[in-house]
Enzyme design. Structure first.
Site, PDB file in Angstrom:
ATOM      1  CG  ASP A  13      82.323  26.362  -2.121  1.00  0.00           C
ATOM      2  OD1 ASP A  13      83.734  26.122  -2.792  1.00  0.00           O
ATOM      3  OD2 ASP A  13      82.293  27.228  -1.460  1.00  0.00           O
ATOM      4  CE  LYS A  16      83.503  28.221  -9.308  1.00  0.00           C
ATOM      5  NZ  LYS A  16      83.207  29.073  -8.146  1.00  0.00           N
ATOM      6  N   GLY A  40      89.467  25.745  -4.002  1.00  0.00           N
ATOM      7  CA  GLY A  40      89.893  24.333  -4.171  1.00  0.00           C
ATOM      8  C   GLY A  40      88.312  22.971  -4.270  1.00  0.00           C
ATOM      9  CG  HIS A  41      87.209  20.766  -8.825  1.00  0.00           C
ATOM     10  ND1 HIS A  41      86.451  20.101  -8.296  1.00  0.00           N
ATOM     11  CD2 HIS A  41      87.849  19.535  -9.357  1.00  0.00           C
ATOM     12  CE1 HIS A  41      85.660  19.378  -9.033  1.00  0.00           C
ATOM     13  NE2 HIS A  41      86.586  19.373  -9.882  1.00  0.00           N
ATOM     14  CD  GLN A 222      87.468  32.509  -4.771  1.00  0.00           C
ATOM     15  OE1 GLN A 222      87.911  33.236  -6.159  1.00  0.00           O
ATOM     16  NE2 GLN A 222      88.417  31.116  -4.364  1.00  0.00           N
TER      17      GLN A 222
HETATM   18  P1  IMP Z   1      89.600  35.069   0.819  1.00  0.00           P
HETATM   19  O1  IMP Z   1      89.475  34.742  -0.581  1.00  0.00           O
HETATM   20  O2  IMP Z   1      90.419  33.985   2.090  1.00  0.00           O
HETATM   21  O3  IMP Z   1      90.140  36.725   0.682  1.00  0.00           O
HETATM   22  O4  IMP Z   1      88.563  35.239   1.477  1.00  0.00           O
HETATM   23  C1  IMP Z   1      87.196  36.471   1.620  1.00  0.00           C
HETATM   24  C2  IMP Z   1      85.525  35.651   1.419  1.00  0.00           C
HETATM   25  O5  IMP Z   1      85.874  34.736   0.205  1.00  0.00           O
HETATM   26  C3  IMP Z   1      85.471  34.752   2.464  1.00  0.00           C
HETATM   27  O6  IMP Z   1      83.944  34.682   2.758  1.00  0.00           O
HETATM   28  C4  IMP Z   1      85.300  32.918   1.989  1.00  0.00           C
HETATM   29  O7  IMP Z   1      85.108  32.269   2.789  1.00  0.00           O
HETATM   30  C5  IMP Z   1      85.462  33.389   0.683  1.00  0.00           C
HETATM   31  N1  IMP Z   1      86.169  32.588  -0.829  1.00  0.00           N
HETATM   32  C6  IMP Z   1      86.869  32.950  -0.861  1.00  0.00           C
HETATM   33  N2  IMP Z   1      87.464  31.724  -1.801  1.00  0.00           N
HETATM   34  C7  IMP Z   1      86.499  30.978  -1.598  1.00  0.00           C
HETATM   35  C8  IMP Z   1      85.877  29.682  -2.340  1.00  0.00           C
HETATM   36  O8  IMP Z   1      86.493  29.283  -3.206  1.00  0.00           O
HETATM   37  N3  IMP Z   1      84.862  29.102  -2.197  1.00  0.00           N
HETATM   38  C9  IMP Z   1      83.553  29.782  -1.110  1.00  0.00           C
HETATM   39  N4  IMP Z   1      84.123  31.175  -0.551  1.00  0.00           N
HETATM   40  C10 IMP Z   1      85.232  31.043  -0.924  1.00  0.00           C
END
Ligand code: IMP
Length: 426
Positions: A13, A16, A40-41, A222
């Site tokens: 977040d 990017k 998500g953007h 991420q």
């Molecule tokens: P997962 O990727 O859904 O398995 O989540 C694993 C961890 O990564 C969790 O703490 C999510 O909140 C975090 N996470 C996954 N995608 C994002 C993102 O795009 N932005 C911020 N945190 C993310």
């Protein structure tokens, strides 16, 4: 040719999407290399808000081609929804968007397992429940379904049955019911049919861009601290978010990558569980959340907010080999009288300049206090137009992490950017 990696330097977040959107007009090709619909953007297209989870925001620039690469995991229904939403807003994707046939497919039971585990576990990761972890588990266990498989109905059925057999004990143990393989097959073969014009040989497309001296932008998802190998394990996502992930995830050699730019917010946020040394559980944290609209674009969850963690950023500079940092949301800090920056951690009486292997939750952040500023930054278009205290803040970042700051974002709109340059000629 030149290939530039854009990587998140914190816990995701970082903004990017805005940077990719600014840099995409300079690129011939944008390749997303990791993650899935967990990212998500939010974009504004034709005055309307649109959230993209899978398709790079470069798709808004007509001359730019986009690839969703082999390192990603794709929920085909989400992808189709994005293609349609773009089409409804007049953005054509056909012949400009290529989905790697090697990217893995997120299946209904991946999301089911993700949700069941999160609901049952005392130590929930706080995932986005988009099935990301279970899908990557299948990939590594060599029983995954790939986007190319959706185009051939008969092996798809056999592969799905074997895949579901592997998940049966897990789902039953979690108290769930195994979904029916025939209905998944029908639904996913239909989705594959609808996506047929998009799924193809991304490996060749990337190779041709390299051979024809193209400008390639490699888009991460991420952030470094959520990377499966370099992050705060086990509170991480299941892919290599770091710049190195771009090689495997896009299918490009390390010798072809010419530049790595890390994106970092001027403060820190994190969603989900896991250690966060500089977290502010007070009015300042709430002020950052309000001023920065810190709510997840995928899940809507309020983001945890805290001071800038230069230990984490130093780690990101090292493991990504960053040439430059882009600082986003500097404007959010305006009006805070003083600003703390975490320059080191203390653990068991020792001062650490890099994150420890474990027990990050036990560290005490060591802060330096810097002067704040009151001014509205949104009209600043160059670093020397920023208030002196803001310039000092950026200089301090550079000094602490040993990496220059390039672009500085001072507001949500494209124009609200200082020192935007052609990233392929910096
Ligand atoms: P997962 O990727 O859904 O398995 O989540 C694993 C961890 O990564 C969790 O703490 C999510 O909140 C975090 N996470 C996954 N995608 C994002 C993102 O795009 N932005 C911020 N945190 C993310």
């Amino acid at each position: 040719m030149s290939a530039l990696v854009i990587v998140g330097a914190q816990w995701g977040d970082e903004g990017k999407g805005k940077v990719v959107d600014l840099y995409a007009p300079y690129a011939d090709l944008v390749v997303r290399y990791a993650g899935g619909a967990n990212a998500g953007h939010t974009l504004v297209v034709g005055g309307e808000k649109l959230i993209l989870h899978l398709i790079p925001s470069g798709i808004l620039h007509e001359q730019t081609k986009c690839i969703v690469g082999q390192g990603t995991v794709i929920d085909p229904a989400v992808l189709l929804k994005e293609i349609r939403a773009l089409g409804e807003r007049g953005v054509s994707t056909l012949a400009r968007l290529l989905i790697s046939q090697r990217a893995h497919v997120v299946l209904p039971h991946h999301k089911q397992v993700d949700e069941l585990r999160e609901a049952k576990s005392h130590d929930a990761i706080g995932t986005t429940k988009r099935g990301i972890g279970p899908c990557y588990e299948d990939k590594v266990a060599r029983r995954g379904i790939r986007m190319g498989d959706l185009l051939d109905a008969s092996p798809l059925g056999t592969k799905l049955e074997a895949n579901l057999d592997a998940w049966r004990p897990v789902i039953e143990d979690l108290g769930g019911t195994l979904p029916d393989s025939t209905s998944i097959q029908t639904e996913y073969a239909e989705l594959g049919e609808m996506l047929r014009g998009y799924i193809g040989d991304a490996t060749s497309a990337v190779r041709e861009a390299v051979q024809s001296d193209g400008k390639i932008l490699l888009e991460g998802a991420q952030g470094t601290m959520l990377d499966i190998d370099n992050g705060t394990y086990p509170f991480v996502t299941s892919s290599n978010a770091v710049a190195g992930g771009a090689c495997a995830g896009a299918g490009i050699g390390p010798t072809h990558i010419t530049r790595a730019v890390g994106i970092a917010k001027a403060y820190t946020t994190r969603v989900g569980g896991g250690p966060f040394p500089t977290e502010l559980d007070d009015d300042v944290g709430q002020q950052l959340r309000d001023a920065g609209a810190e709510y997840g674009s995928t899940t809507g969850r309020p983001r945890r907010c805290g001071w800038l963690d230069l230990v984490a950023l130093r780690h990101a500079v090292a493991v990504n080999g960053l040439d430059e940092i882009a600082i986003t949301k500097l404007d959010v800090l305006s009006t805070l009288p003083t600003l703390e920056v975490c320059v080191a951690y203390e653990l068991d009486g020792q001062r650490l300049s890099h994150p420890p292997y474990e027990r990050i939750d036990a560290v005490t952040p060591v802060y330096d206090t810097l002067e704040g500023w009151d001014d509205d930054l949104s009209s600043c278009r160059a670093r020397n137009e920023l208030p002196v205290a803001a310039q000092r803040y950026i200089e301090r970042i550079e000094k602490e992490v040993g990496c220059p700051v390039g672009l500085v974002s001072v507001g949500p709109d494209r124009e609200d950017t200082a020192d935007l340059k052609d990233p392929f000629y910096s």
